[in-house]
Design a protein around this motif. Structure first.
Motif, PDB file in Angstrom:
ATOM      1  N   HIS B  64       0.799  -1.231   0.000  1.00 26.47           N
ATOM      2  CA  HIS B  64       0.000   0.000   0.000  1.00 26.47           C
ATOM      3  C   HIS B  64       0.829   1.276   0.000  1.00 26.47           C
ATOM      4  N   ILE B 108       0.885  -6.753  -4.733  1.00 28.36           N
ATOM      5  CA  ILE B 108      -0.362  -6.419  -4.044  1.00 28.36           C
ATOM      6  C   ILE B 108      -0.931  -7.699  -3.443  1.00 28.36           C
ATOM      7  N   HIS B 110      -3.712  -9.047  -2.905  1.00 31.69           N
ATOM      8  CA  HIS B 110      -4.729  -9.864  -3.584  1.00 31.69           C
ATOM      9  C   HIS B 110      -4.269 -10.367  -4.942  1.00 31.69           C
ATOM     10  N   ASP B 129      -8.142  -5.596   4.528  1.00 32.64           N
ATOM     11  CA  ASP B 129      -8.294  -4.829   3.299  1.00 32.64           C
ATOM     12  C   ASP B 129      -9.609  -5.264   2.669  1.00 32.64           C
ATOM     13  N   HIS B 131     -10.803  -5.368  -0.248  1.00 31.42           N
ATOM     14  CA  HIS B 131     -10.841  -6.098  -1.521  1.00 31.42           C
ATOM     15  C   HIS B 131     -10.396  -7.550  -1.422  1.00 31.42           C
ATOM     16  N   SER B 345      -3.653  -1.927  -9.906  1.00 31.02           N
ATOM     17  CA  SER B 345      -4.439  -2.245  -8.717  1.00 31.02           C
ATOM     18  C   SER B 345      -4.813  -3.722  -8.662  1.00 31.02           C
ATOM     19  N   CYS B 346      -5.409  -4.114  -7.549  1.00 27.69           N
ATOM     20  CA  CYS B 346      -5.812  -5.510  -7.380  1.00 27.69           C
ATOM     21  C   CYS B 346      -7.032  -5.829  -8.227  1.00 27.69           C
ATOM     22  N   CYS B 406       0.334  -0.795  -4.878  1.00 26.96           N
ATOM     23  CA  CYS B 406      -1.038  -0.287  -4.979  1.00 26.96           C
ATOM     24  C   CYS B 406      -1.073   1.049  -5.705  1.00 26.96           C
ATOM     25  N   CYS B 409      -3.986   3.665  -6.854  1.00 29.75           N
ATOM     26  CA  CYS B 409      -5.306   3.185  -6.448  1.00 29.75           C
ATOM     27  C   CYS B 409      -5.747   3.889  -5.181  1.00 29.75           C
ATOM     28  N   LEU B 410      -4.811   4.081  -4.252  1.00 23.75           N
ATOM     29  CA  LEU B 410      -5.169   4.833  -3.047  1.00 23.75           C
ATOM     30  C   LEU B 410      -4.206   5.979  -2.796  1.00 23.75           C
ATOM     31  N   ASN B 428     -10.618   0.525  -8.355  1.00 26.64           N
ATOM     32  CA  ASN B 428     -11.960   0.154  -7.900  1.00 26.64           C
ATOM     33  C   ASN B 428     -12.738   1.248  -7.196  1.00 26.64           C
ATOM     34  N   ARG B 434      -9.632  10.034  -3.596  1.00 25.52           N
ATOM     35  CA  ARG B 434      -9.031   8.704  -3.502  1.00 25.52           C
ATOM     36  C   ARG B 434      -7.659   8.660  -4.188  1.00 25.52           C
TER      37      ARG B 434
HETATM   38  S1  SF4 Z   1      -7.828  -1.698  -3.498  1.00 25.74           S
HETATM   39 FE1  SF4 Z   1      -6.062  -0.558  -4.115  1.00 25.74          FE
HETATM   40  S2  SF4 Z   1      -5.106  -0.107  -2.176  1.00 25.74           S
HETATM   41 FE2  SF4 Z   1      -6.476  -1.782  -1.756  1.00 25.74          FE
HETATM   42  S3  SF4 Z   1      -5.244  -3.630  -2.058  1.00 25.74           S
HETATM   43 FE3  SF4 Z   1      -6.216  -3.158  -3.999  1.00 25.74          FE
HETATM   44  S4  SF4 Z   1      -4.693  -1.980  -5.100  1.00 25.74           S
HETATM   45 FE4  SF4 Z   1      -4.135  -1.940  -2.965  1.00 25.74          FE
END
Ligand code: SF4
Lengths: 200, 467
Positions: B64, B108, B110, B129, B131, B345-346, B406, B409-410, B428, B434
Motif C-alpha cells: 500500500h 499487491i 490480492h 483490506d 478487496h 491495482s488488485c 497499490c 489506487c489509493l 476500484n 481517492r
Molecule cells: S484496493 Fe487498491 S489499495 Fe487496496 S489492495 Fe487493492 S490496489 Fe491496494
C-alpha cells in the motif's frame, strides 16, 4: 483487556446529511502511515474540514461552533469503502461515542463496535426528521440508552428502538472484548483444527 | 437434506462454535497482512503478552505504502519507511513469512495470494483490506476485516462474525466485443447501487461468468465490496483447476489429486435458497465508465449522466458528487478530455490486464496530454510482462512500466493525481480524493483506459477495435 463500558449517552449532535460517506472521506489515505491508534481525530474529515490551502472550510459542520456533542448523525450507507479501522479511530479520537444512520457498511459496523463506538441504525424517515431537527435546533439533546436499545429526543418526546446483536450489546455494556472471549475458548479452536486435519 | 448454497457449506464447515444469539466463531484458513492495517494489531498482541497462534497461516507483503520507482533505494518518506520496516520487524518477531520490497514474491496482497497458490477453493480467507473479496473467484469465503479483527486472527486464527444473507447474481449470455469483466461488475454495481448489497454475500454464476478467465473472475469478485457486499464468490470449475494446476507449489503437492477431487464438489445445490436473486444479460452490457464519486455512479460510456431525481443517491449527495467531478446532469462525457490514466491495482493489475492494454496501444502512441501510470500488480506480473515483451510494446507507444504496488489506487505514495485533473483508472474506487486530494477519478476497464490513453479523451474502445 476490559475496556470502558458503554451505558447511556445524552448529548447534542453533529449533523452530516450526506449519503454514502466512505472511509476515505473520514480519514484520507495519506494519514494512514501512523503505527499507533492515537491522534487520528485531528484529520477526521480532513478534506472537507480544510481547503487546499489548509484553511478551515467554514461551511463544514465540524467548523461550525453551533454544532457540538458526542453523536454524529449521517446519511445512509455510512462508512462504506475501505476497511481501514483508522476511520473509527479518527471518529472516536475526535470525541464521538455514537453514530446514527439508517444503515452502515458491514466492516465499518464491526470496526466501530470493536472500538466502543456505537452504530445506531434508525429508520430512514426517522433519520431524515432527526437530521432536520438537529440541524435547525443545534441544542437538541438526544439520549441513547443501550440497555433498553432506545434512542430518544426528550424535547419532542419522540423515540425509536434500535437493533443490536445481544452478544455485542453485552460486550459493550460490560466492557468485554472479543479477543478475550476467543482466547478463552482456545481448546475448542484446537479441537476444531484436530478434527479438520483428520478430515483432510 | 435441504439444498445448500456453496456459501452455506463453506461457512458451516468453518464454524468452531456459535454464540447463542450472537456471531459465529469462524476458523480462518489463510490470513494475509500488509503494512498499513497490521501495526496496531501486533501492538495489541504485545500489550496482551501473547504470540501469534498459527504463524504459518499468515503471509505478509508490503504494497500500500511503497513507491513504484527505485524500489531498490530506501523509501524516501519517513513515515512510509517506518511503516514498512515495522512490518518487517513484526514478521520477524512473530515468525511470519514476509515478502518485502524487491522480494521476487512481493506484490499487491490480492494479486500474490492467488498467483503463489495460497488462495485455494473451499477456504476461509481474511485480510485487513476490503478487496479481500478478490480471492472468492476460486470458490472460497474471503472478506476484508478491520485491524481489531486482524489482531483476533493473529491471536486465535478465528474471527467472530455474524453470518450474512445470500445473494445470487446470474449473468446470462455473451459479452460483446470490447466489453470485459470490469464492465460486467461496474454494470452490476450501477444496478445494485453502492450500498445495495450491504449485509449480503454474493455468488456470481451464469454463462458469462463461466466464460471468464480466473483473472476476469477476480476482477468481478474484487469489486463485490463496492456494492456493500461482504464478499463474492464463484464456484470452482475446470478453468479454476487449470489455473491452480499451473502453480508449481500446488501442482507439486502429493495431495493435489485429493484436493482436486474435493474441490469438484464445491457448488451450490440445485434449488438452494438465496435471499435475493438478480438476473442480467451480458449482451446488454456496454463498456462502462463512472461519472460520480462512488462506484455505483456508472453508465454505458456513450450514455448521458442521469438527473438527480433518477439516481439512487439522495439529491444532495448526487449534486455534491457531480460538482466535485465538474460534470452536469444530462451531459455526455464521451470525448471529454482527460489528464491521467492508471492501469493497475488488485482489480486490473494482472497479466491479462497488461496484455489487453499493451495490445490495444500497440502501433498507436500515447496522447501528449496524458500522464500514464502502468503499474503491474506484483513482481511476477512484472516479470511475465517483460518475458512476453509487453514492456517493449508499451515503451514503443510512449508508456513506461513501473514497479509493482497499490500506487495510484489509493495514492498513499507519490503516485497522486493533482486536484481537478481527470484520471481514467482501472482501479476500484472513485471516491473524492481517492487518487489524491481533489483528483477526479473515472473508473473503467483496461481497454477503455487504453483508448483514453491514446486519444487523450474519453473514448469508446469499440470504436478503435474496429479499425
Ligand atoms: S484496493 Fe487498491 S489499495 Fe487496496 S489492495 Fe487493492 S490496489 Fe491496494
Amino acid at each position: 483487556m476490559p475496556k470502558q463500558k458503554f451505558d447511556i449517552l445524552e448529548t447534542t449532535c453533529v449533523p452530516l446529511p450526506l449519503e454514502n460517506i466512505d472511509t476515505d472521506q473520514i480519514i484520507p489515505a495519506r494519514f494512514l502511515s501512523a503505527t499507533s491508534r492515537e491522534g487520528f481525530g485531528e484529520n477526521l474529515f480532513r478534506d472537507w474540514r480544510y481547503n487546499k490551502e489548509g484553511q478551515k472550510n467554514n461551511d463544514f459542520v465540524l467548523n461550525n461552533a453551533q454544532y457540538k456533542g458526542n453523536i454524529l448523525v449521517a446519511g445512509k450507507n455510512f462508512g462504506c469503502g475501505s476497511s481501514r479501522e483508522h476511520a473509527v479511530w479518527a471518529i472516536v479520537d475526535y470525541g464521538f461515542q455514537a453514530v446514527v444512520s439508517s444503515f452502515f457498511a458491514d466492516i465499518f459496523k464491526n470496526n466501530s463496535m470493536n472500538n466502543r463506538l456505537l452504530p445506531v441504525v434508525v429508520p430512514e424517515k426517522f433519520l431524515k426528521d432527526m437530521l432536520e431537527l438537529v440541524t435547525r435546533e443545534p441544542g437538541t439533546i438526544v439520549r441513547i440508552d443501550l440497555e433498553n436499545q432506545e434512542l430518544k429526543i426528550p424535547a419532542s418526546g419522540e423515540s425509536v428502538g434500535f437493533e443490536i446483536n445481544p452478544y455485542k450489546k453485552e460486550c459493550l455494556l460490560k466492557g468485554l472484548d472479543d479477543i478475550d472471549y476467543l482466547l478463552n475458548i482456545k481448546e475448542m479452536i484446537t479441537g476444531y483444527e484436530f478434527r479438520n486435519t483428520l478430515k483432510r | 437434506m435441504e439444498p445448500k448454497t456453496l456459501f452455506d457449506k463453506l461457512w458451516d464447515n468453518h464454524v468452531v462454535s456459535s454464540i447463542e444469539s450472537g456471531p459465529d466463531v469462524l476458523y480462518i484458513d489463510q490470513h494475509f497482512i500488509h503494512e498499513v492495517t497490521s501495526p496496531q494489531a501486533f501492538e495489541g498482541l504485545r500489550q496482551r503478552g501473547i504470540r501469534v497462534f498459527r504463524p504459518g497461516k499468515t503471509v505478509a507483503t508490503a504494497d500500500h505504502n511503497i513507491p513504484t520507482r527505485d524500489q531498490h533505494l530506501t523509501i524516501k518518506d519517513e513515515l512510509s519507511r517506518n511503516q514498512v520496516e515495522k512490518l518487517n520487524d513484526n514478521c520477524r518477531e512473530f515468525g511470519i513469512d514476509y515478502f518485502g520490497l524487491n522480494h521476487p514474491k512481493n506484490g499487491i496482497v490480492h494479486v500474490i495470494g492467488p498467483e503463489l497458490g495460497y488462495t485455494m477453493p473451499g477456504m476461509t480467507i481474511v485480510c485487513g483490506d476490503s478487496h479481500t473479496s478478490t480471492h472468492g473467484a476460486f470458490g472460497n469465503i474471503a472478506f476484508g476485516i478491520g485491524t481489531s479483527e486482524v489482531e483476533m486472527v493473529l491471536a486465535t486464527q478465528c474471527i467472530l462474525q455474524a453470518k450474512p444473507k445470500k445473494m445470487k447474481i446470474l449473468v446470462n449470455g455473451k459479452l460483446q466485443e470490447g466489453v470485459t469483466s470490469k464492465d460486467i461488475i461496474l454494470y452490476i454495481i450501477s444496478q445494485v447501487s453502492s450500498g445495495g448489497a450491504t449485509g449480503y454475500f454474493v455468488e456470481y454464476c451464469g454463462q458469462a461468468i463461466e466464460a471468464l478467465s480466473m483473472e476476469g473472475r477476480m476482477t468481478i469478485c474484487n469489486m463485490s465490496i463496492e456494492m456493500g457486499a461482504r464478499g463474492g464468490l464463484i464456484a470452482p470449475d475446470l478453468i479454476t483447476f487449470e489455473y491452480l494446476n499451473s502453480i508449481p507449489s500446488l501442482a507439486g503437492r502429493n495431495d493435489f489429486k485429493t484436493l482436486l477431487l474435493r474441490w469438484r464438489n464445491l457448488k451450490s445445490d440445485e434449488g438452494a435458497h438465496f435471499d435475493r436473486e438478480l438476473i442480467l444479460n451480458a449482451g446488454n452490457i456496454k463498456p462502462m465508465i463512472t461519472f460520480g464519486t462512488n462506484p455505483g455512479m456508472g453508465m454505458g460510456i456513450d450514455e448521458s449522466i442521469p438527473d438527480a431525481d433518477n439516481s439512487p443517491e439522495g439529491a444532495a449527495s448526487f449534486t455534491k458528487s457531480l460538482n466535485y467531478m465538474g460534470f452536469n446532469p444530462g451531459e455526455k462525457i464521451l470525448g471529454h478530455p482527460i489528464d491521467y490514466v492508471f492501469l493497475g491495482s488488485c482489480t486490473n493489475g494482472r497479466i491479462e490486464d497488461l496484455r489487453s492494454f499493451a495490445y490495444f496501444v500497440r502501433g498507436r502512441k500515447k496522447a501528449e496530454n496524458v500522464i500514464a501510470l502502468i503499474v503491474p500488480g506484483s513482481k511476477r506480473v512484472e516479470q511475465q510482462a517483460v518475458d512476453e515483451g509487453l514492456d517493449k510494446i508499451l515503451k514503443d507507444s510512449g508508456f513506461e512500466m513501473r514497479q509493482p504496488g497499490c500506487s495510484s489506487c489509493l495514492a498513499m505514495n507519490e503516485d497522486k493525481v493533482p486536484a481537478g485533473k481527470y484520471a481514467v483508472s482501472t482501479s476500484n474506487r472513485n471516491f473524492e480524493g481517492r487518487q489524491g486530494p481533489g483528483a477526479r477519478t473515472l473508473l473503467a476497464s483496461p481497454l477503455t483506459a487504453a483508448a483514453a490513453a491514446v486519444t487523450g479523451k474519453i473514448t469508446d474502445p469499440r470504436d478503435l477495435l474496429s479499425n
